[in-house]
Write an enzyme that holds these catalytic residues in place. Structure first.
Site, PDB file in Angstrom:
ATOM      1  N   ASP A   1      -6.375  -7.210   4.142  1.00 51.24           N
ATOM      2  CA  ASP A   1      -7.537  -6.558   3.534  1.00 51.24           C
ATOM      3  C   ASP A   1      -8.431  -7.611   2.875  1.00 51.24           C
ATOM      4  OD1 ASP A   1      -9.169  -4.438   2.482  1.00 51.24           O
ATOM      5  OD2 ASP A   1      -8.215  -4.796   0.546  1.00 51.24           O
TER       6      ASP A   1
ATOM      7  N   TYR B   1       0.823  -1.212   0.000  1.00 54.48           N
ATOM      8  CA  TYR B   1       0.000   0.000   0.000  1.00 54.48           C
ATOM      9  C   TYR B   1       0.857   1.262   0.000  1.00 54.48           C
ATOM     10  CZ  TYR B   1      -4.566  -2.153   0.956  1.00 54.48           C
ATOM     11  OH  TYR B   1      -5.746  -2.850   0.876  1.00 54.48           O
TER      12      TYR B   1
ATOM     13  N   ASP C   1     -12.427  -9.324   4.310  1.00 59.07           N
ATOM     14  CA  ASP C   1     -13.720  -9.377   3.609  1.00 59.07           C
ATOM     15  C   ASP C   1     -14.168 -10.830   3.425  1.00 59.07           C
ATOM     16  OD1 ASP C   1     -13.603  -6.560   3.312  1.00 59.07           O
ATOM     17  OD2 ASP C   1     -14.555  -6.669   1.343  1.00 59.07           O
TER      18      ASP C   1
ATOM     19  N   LYS D   1       3.260 -15.256   1.677  1.00 55.61           N
ATOM     20  CA  LYS D   1       3.411 -15.909   0.373  1.00 55.61           C
ATOM     21  C   LYS D   1       4.904 -16.177   0.180  1.00 55.61           C
ATOM     22  CE  LYS D   1       1.751 -17.373  -3.576  1.00 55.61           C
ATOM     23  NZ  LYS D   1       0.925 -18.586  -3.704  1.00 55.61           N
TER      24      LYS D   1
ATOM     25  N   ASP E   1      -2.876 -18.343  -0.024  1.00 55.27           N
ATOM     26  CA  ASP E   1      -3.905 -19.031  -0.818  1.00 55.27           C
ATOM     27  C   ASP E   1      -4.541 -20.158  -0.002  1.00 55.27           C
ATOM     28  OD1 ASP E   1      -1.396 -20.257  -0.970  1.00 55.27           O
ATOM     29  OD2 ASP E   1      -1.499 -20.706  -3.117  1.00 55.27           O
TER      30      ASP E   1
HETATM   31  C1  IPM Z   1     -10.302  -1.360   4.228  1.00 59.86           C
HETATM   32  C2  IPM Z   1     -10.437  -0.706   2.867  1.00 59.86           C
HETATM   33  C3  IPM Z   1      -9.247   0.186   2.601  1.00 59.86           C
HETATM   34  C4  IPM Z   1      -8.003  -0.705   2.584  1.00 59.86           C
HETATM   35  C5  IPM Z   1      -9.298   1.017   1.304  1.00 59.86           C
HETATM   36  C6  IPM Z   1     -10.570   1.762   1.147  1.00 59.86           C
HETATM   37  C7  IPM Z   1      -8.130   1.968   1.251  1.00 59.86           C
HETATM   38  O1  IPM Z   1     -10.634  -1.659   1.876  1.00 59.86           O
HETATM   39  O2  IPM Z   1     -10.107  -0.641   5.224  1.00 59.86           O
HETATM   40  O3  IPM Z   1     -10.399  -2.592   4.318  1.00 59.86           O
HETATM   41  O4  IPM Z   1      -7.718  -1.351   1.559  1.00 59.86           O
HETATM   42  O5  IPM Z   1      -7.307  -0.731   3.590  1.00 59.86           O
HETATM   43 MN    MN Z   2     -11.026  -3.667   2.668  1.00 61.31          MN
END
Ligand code: IPM
Ligand code: MN
Ligand code: NAD
Length: 360
Positions: free
Chosen positions: A244, A145, A248, A187, A220
């Site tokens: 990240d 990032y 999710d 990884k 993975d």
């Molecule tokens: C999160 C989001 C952020 C990230 C983005 C919006 C910069 O996806 O906080 O999970 O990737 O960290």
């Molecule tokens: Mn995110």
């Protein structure tokens, strides 16, 4: 660290559903302060796409100054289709990265729990997910990032030994308060940066945290294991990008991304935000799940030392879910505001009951 008993909170509602869910988190925080007898002051600032529109900068100086002065930052979400064509420092997302970097919050904690009442909402089988209780410790101010050089068509994933050692220590310390197991996800079969990650994590473990069990997984395989056998995990330690993505993915376990809170720590001022984004597909409809934001408020109170209030919020959230009061993402028909109001009511009622209990 926080010398007065009035905690000063900077609220950055942001874009899309951000303002909708933070309004409910603030409502619950205010009620918890009244019920538990401490002071909270709030100051709201523009951040993200809305700040770009008003100031030409997603993280304007006035917002930066306020965050640096705050005891805690409560954030909604930023971004949306309207700003998707923006590039570089004009992107709302870049504003978020600068916020994290400028506050030095390198450790992002993303707890994922699946209470039995929610397990039926998961796309996975109940017997597989019920009882899941894991904590993703995501490195937040380094890795791909932030790596330089970066430019059109390329980014750089890099970590220093010091950065890896810092985030590894955070993960081991959290594991000590939990089930004492850390899974480091990398990884290392392909990336040199991950080979260093694995080496440093192993050294930090051997030198200082040998009482904690450590194992390593490739990212993975970790993604598959999280869906196959989520209860095997306690603390998952990983780099910025992997964390990240995995967080999710982990949101499928309780059945909605709207459930997940987070705390970003490591500097003087923590940042507390739900894991989800601005959800342009439902923004403005009043149906976003506010529980991720409300539970981020509980993590904020943990950080400010208001443990009783933080736990009371978590209890009230759990009661609301048990009562079947849910937004549409969890199969219910309640609005964002109704859920916020229910959590507030439960919190106040339990605090009143506690007071009466003490009197008699
Ligand atoms: C999160 C989001 C952020 C990230 C983005 C919006 C910069 O996806 O906080 O999970 O990737 O960290
Ligand atoms: Mn995110
Ligand atoms: P998203 O998290 O906004 O939405 C993904 C899906 O989850 C959508 O279907 C959405 O409706 C649903 N969802 C998310 N939160 C919900 C909630 N509280 N209640 C009910 N449903 C919810 O991800 P996206 O669509 O990929 O991204 C949209 C924008 O948000 C992008 O601009 C992205 O960069 C940004 N984003 C910001 C943050 C942040 O501010 N921390 C985090 C992630 C994404």
């Amino acid at each position: 660290m926080h010398s007065t008993n009035v905690h000063h909170i900077v609220v950055l509602p942001g874009d899309g559903i951000g303002p909708e869910v933070t309004a409910e988190a603030v409502r619950v925080l205010k009620a918890s302060a009244r019920s538990f007898g401490f002071g909270l002051s709030f100051e709201t600032h523009d951040f993200g796409g809305i700040a770009l529109d008003r100031f030409g900068d997603p993280f304007p100086e006035s917002t930066q100054d306020a965050c640096l002065r705050a005891d805690a930052v409560l954030l909604g979400a930023i971004g949306g289709h309207r700003w998707d064509h923006e590039k570089g420092v004009r992107r709302p997302e870049r504003g978020l990265l600068t916020l994290r970097k400028s506050l030095g919050v390198f450790a992002n904690l993303r707890p994922v729990t699946v209470p039995y009442q929610l397990a039926t909402r998961s796309p996975l089988r109940v017997e597989r997910v019920a009882g899941t209780d894991l904590l993703i410790v995501r490195e937040l101010t380094g890795g791909i990032y932030f790596g330089i050089p970066r430019g059109t068509g390329f980014n750089t994933m890099c970590y220093t030994e010091a950065e890896i050692a810092c985030i590894a220590s955070v993960a081991f310390r959290w594991a000590r308060k939990r089930s004492k197991r850390v899974t480091s996800v990398d990884k290392a079969n392909v990336l040199e940066v991950s080979q260093l990650w694995r080496e440093v994590v192993t050294t930090v473990h051997r030198d200082s945290y040998a009482d904690v069990t450590l194992d390593h997984l490739y990212v993975d395989n970790a993604a598959m294991q999280m869906i196959l056998k989520p209860r095997q995990f306690d603390v998952i330690l990983t780099a910025n990008l992997f964390g990240d993505i995995l967080s999710d993915l982990a949101a499928t376990l309780p059945g909605s991304l709207g459930m997940l809170p987070s705390a970003s720590l490591g500097g003087r001022t923590g940042v507390f935000e739900p894991v989800h984004g601005s959800a342009p597909d439902i923004a403005g409809d009043g149906i976003a799940n506010p529980l991720g934001a409300i539970l981020s408020g509980a993590m904020l109170l943990d950080d400010l030392g208001e443990d009783a209030a933080a736990n009371a919020i978590r209890h009230s959230v759990s009661d609301v879910i048990t009562a079947g009061l849910r937004t549409p993402d969890l199969g219910g028909t309640s609005s964002t505001q109704e859920i916020g109001a229910h959590v507030e009511r439960g919190l106040v009622a339990s605090a009143d009951a506690r007071l009466i209990g003490h009197d008699t």
